[in-house]
Enzyme design. Structure first.
Site, PDB file in Angstrom:
ATOM      1  N   SER A   1      28.403 -16.030 -57.574  1.00  8.37           N
ATOM      2  CA  SER A   1      26.966 -16.291 -57.506  1.00  8.37           C
ATOM      3  C   SER A   1      26.781 -17.769 -57.176  1.00  8.37           C
ATOM      4  O   SER A   1      27.756 -18.508 -57.094  1.00  8.37           O
ATOM      5  CB  SER A   1      26.326 -15.988 -58.858  1.00  8.37           C
ATOM      6  OG  SER A   1      26.797 -16.935 -59.796  1.00  8.37           O
ATOM      7  N   LYS A   2      25.538 -18.168 -57.000  1.00  6.54           N
ATOM      8  CA  LYS A   2      25.250 -19.582 -56.667  1.00  6.54           C
ATOM      9  C   LYS A   2      25.906 -20.524 -57.680  1.00  6.54           C
ATOM     10  O   LYS A   2      26.482 -21.535 -57.323  1.00  6.54           O
ATOM     11  CB  LYS A   2      23.738 -19.812 -56.665  1.00  6.54           C
ATOM     12  CG  LYS A   2      23.095 -19.356 -55.369  1.00  6.54           C
ATOM     13  CD  LYS A   2      22.197 -20.433 -54.804  1.00  6.54           C
ATOM     14  CE  LYS A   2      21.889 -20.146 -53.343  1.00  6.54           C
ATOM     15  NZ  LYS A   2      20.648 -19.465 -53.141  1.00  6.54           N
ATOM     16  N   ARG A   3      25.777 -20.158 -58.943  1.00 11.88           N
ATOM     17  CA  ARG A   3      26.318 -20.989 -60.020  1.00 11.88           C
ATOM     18  C   ARG A   3      27.825 -21.206 -59.851  1.00 11.88           C
ATOM     19  O   ARG A   3      28.379 -22.235 -60.204  1.00 11.88           O
ATOM     20  CB  ARG A   3      26.010 -20.274 -61.334  1.00 11.88           C
ATOM     21  CG  ARG A   3      26.580 -20.864 -62.587  1.00 11.88           C
ATOM     22  CD  ARG A   3      26.010 -20.099 -63.786  1.00 11.88           C
ATOM     23  NE  ARG A   3      26.345 -18.668 -63.712  1.00 11.88           N
ATOM     24  CZ  ARG A   3      27.473 -18.143 -64.184  1.00 11.88           C
ATOM     25  NH1 ARG A   3      28.363 -18.912 -64.742  1.00 11.88           N
ATOM     26  NH2 ARG A   3      27.700 -16.855 -64.101  1.00 11.88           N
TER      27      ARG A   3
END
Ligand code: GLU
Length: 466
Positions: A240-242
């Site tokens: 994910s972006k994180r």
């Protein structure tokens, strides 16, 4: 056989890190074999494709150094050809017109849902005469997929994978409005572009069995396939972006070098013994798609950052200067003077030994570019006790003497002299000195800093702190 690979992104977003790795593997494989690496922009989905995304993909690939051979192929521009092939299949009896209405298709979906089966077209027009067509329905063209037996893919990464043909449905090749489906366009393009090896994410493995039906129908030789596993986050969850599922430009902005990112992406899922540092020439020499592992790999920022530190130290200072310059100018909100640039150039090597990214490097160089006393962080302020200020005043007086030659060795001898006379350890002077000159408690060697800042600038800063 000459190897021809391709990278075929859909321009619906940035070039994210997983796609960048797919591009890298295609590029390396073709370079390893002295082949060709092509770029195809899969812009068939007009609603979701944007010019902005195309630019971001082209820029991202160029920045990464993954340049493609020849002209970019735009899939949408080939729609005529896709239609032509669908009609050829139709004429050969390998495809057929389907007049199923939206209501009939919905009923099929409903039934599949009820039975908990995957949604498949039931073949209702497969053997029906188009003369029975209901009025007013624009037909789609569907492939006549094999219904018995099985289809096997000998995948370079996944190994041998077999699917029973009764699991395949008759997919749509051409929509009612005459536009091709993505699944059909991919096959026609790969064939026409002479692609010998399709290297792509393993989320496309299931598509392969259906796409093979088109190759089969046309009597075309299918390419080799290699479906590479997805990248997961450090915690094993889908990226994910994180975790770092960002566009490559985000990595550029975080201060990573293309060579480091290439090395890092290469090591995600591929290894050469225990080697961690694999420069691109070596990667080209050693890379083979068969050696890519089947398991998902985990994205690890710390590893990338360590690799980047290595590549940063290896990069000539002259190449780093244009990368840090805009960042230093931004920090100081002013264009850099010739003096500032010269100091940065001289200070580069000392600072780059201590930093890991371009962003850190630029931050570490800002103090060189200033004119006058730097703002101080809290730790630096804490160094400037009354006693330390007194010592700095003595250092300033000593260094101000014309007899002090402004080079590292003489400066060091002079400062040591002050320490001795004052009966303090060198460190008791060096730390306040560092704080005064750089505004921080971490910097390259303090005599190097003095030498590079020069007499006037150094004395100005020392006096301001004293
Ligand atoms: N356009 C597809 C994607 O971006 C890739 C298709 C392929 O490589 O065959 O996922």
């Amino acid at each position: 056989m000459k190897v021809v690979t391709r990278f075929a992104p859909s321009p619906t977003g940035f070039l994210h890190i997983g796609s960048a790795r797919t591009a890298l593997f295609n590029w390396l494989y073709s370079r390893h074999h002295g082949g060709t690496y092509l770029l195809r922009i899969e812009d068939t989905d007009r609603q979701r494709s944007t010019k902005e995304a195309i630019d971001a993909i082209l820029d991202g690939l160029s920045w990464l150094g993954l340049n493609w051979d020849g002209e970019v192929v735009y899939q949408f521009a080939r729609a005529q050809r896709h239609a032509e092939v669908a009609h050829q299949l139709l004429a050969a009896g390998k495809a057929y017109y389907c007049y199923a209405t939206p209501a009939e298709l919905e009923a099929m979906r409903e039934e599949a849902r009820k039975e908990g089966k995957s949604i498949r077209y039931n073949g209702m027009w497969r053997d029906r005469d188009p003369k029975d067509a209901p009025p007013g329905v624009k037909p789609v063209i569907r492939i006549k997929a094999a219904q018995t037996g099985s289809t096997t893919v000998r995948d370079h990464v996944q190994g041998e994978v077999t699917v029973a043909n009764d699991q395949l449905d008759d997919m749509v090749l051409l929509r009612g409005d005459g536009t091709p489906t993505y699944m059909h366009a991919v096959v026609v393009d790969d064939h026409d572009m002479g692609i010998t090896h399709v290297i792509r994410g393993d989320d496309h493995l299931n598509n392969t069995f259906r796409q093979l039906q088109v190759y089969e129908g046309m009597g075309w030789q299918a390419p080799d396939f290699a479906h590479i596993p997805l990248i997961h986050g450090a915690d094993g969850a889908k990226l994910s972006k994180r975790h770092g599922a960002l566009g490559v430009e985000a990595y550029r902005d975080m201060g990573y070098l293309p060579a480091a990112l290439r090395n890092y992406l290469l090591r995600l899922g591929w290894a050469h013994g225990d080697d961690e540092i694999i420069p691109t020439e070596k990667a080209i020499e050693w890379f083979d798609i068969d050696d890519v592992g089947r398991g998902a790999s985990r994205f690890d920022f710390a590893k990338l950052t360590n690799l980047n530190a290595h590549y940063l130290r290896e990069t000539p200072d002259s190449e780093l200067l244009p990368l840090v310059r805009p960042l230093v100018e931004k920090a100081l909100e002013t264009p850099l003077s010739a003096t500032a640039l010269e100091r940065i150039a001289r200070g580069m090597n000392g600072v780059k030994q201590r930093t890991r990214t371009i962003v850190e490097l630029a931050a570490g160089l800002v103090f060189y570019a200033r004119a006058g006393a730097p703002p101080m962080d809290d730790k630096a302020k804490a160094q400037l006790t009354p006693e330390a200020r007194g010592l700095l005043a003595r250092v300033a007086t000593t260094l101000d003497q014309a007899s002090v030659d402004w080079v590292e060795s003489t400066l060091e001898a002079a400062v040591k002299d002050v320490a001795e006379t004052a009966s303090v350890k060198l460190g008791q002077i060096a730390q306040p000195l560092r704080a005064a000159l750089t505004g921080s408690t971490v910097s390259p060697g303090i005599f190097e800093v003095l030498a590079i800042l020069g007499r006037d600038e150094s004395l100005t800063r020392l006096r301001a702190a004293a």
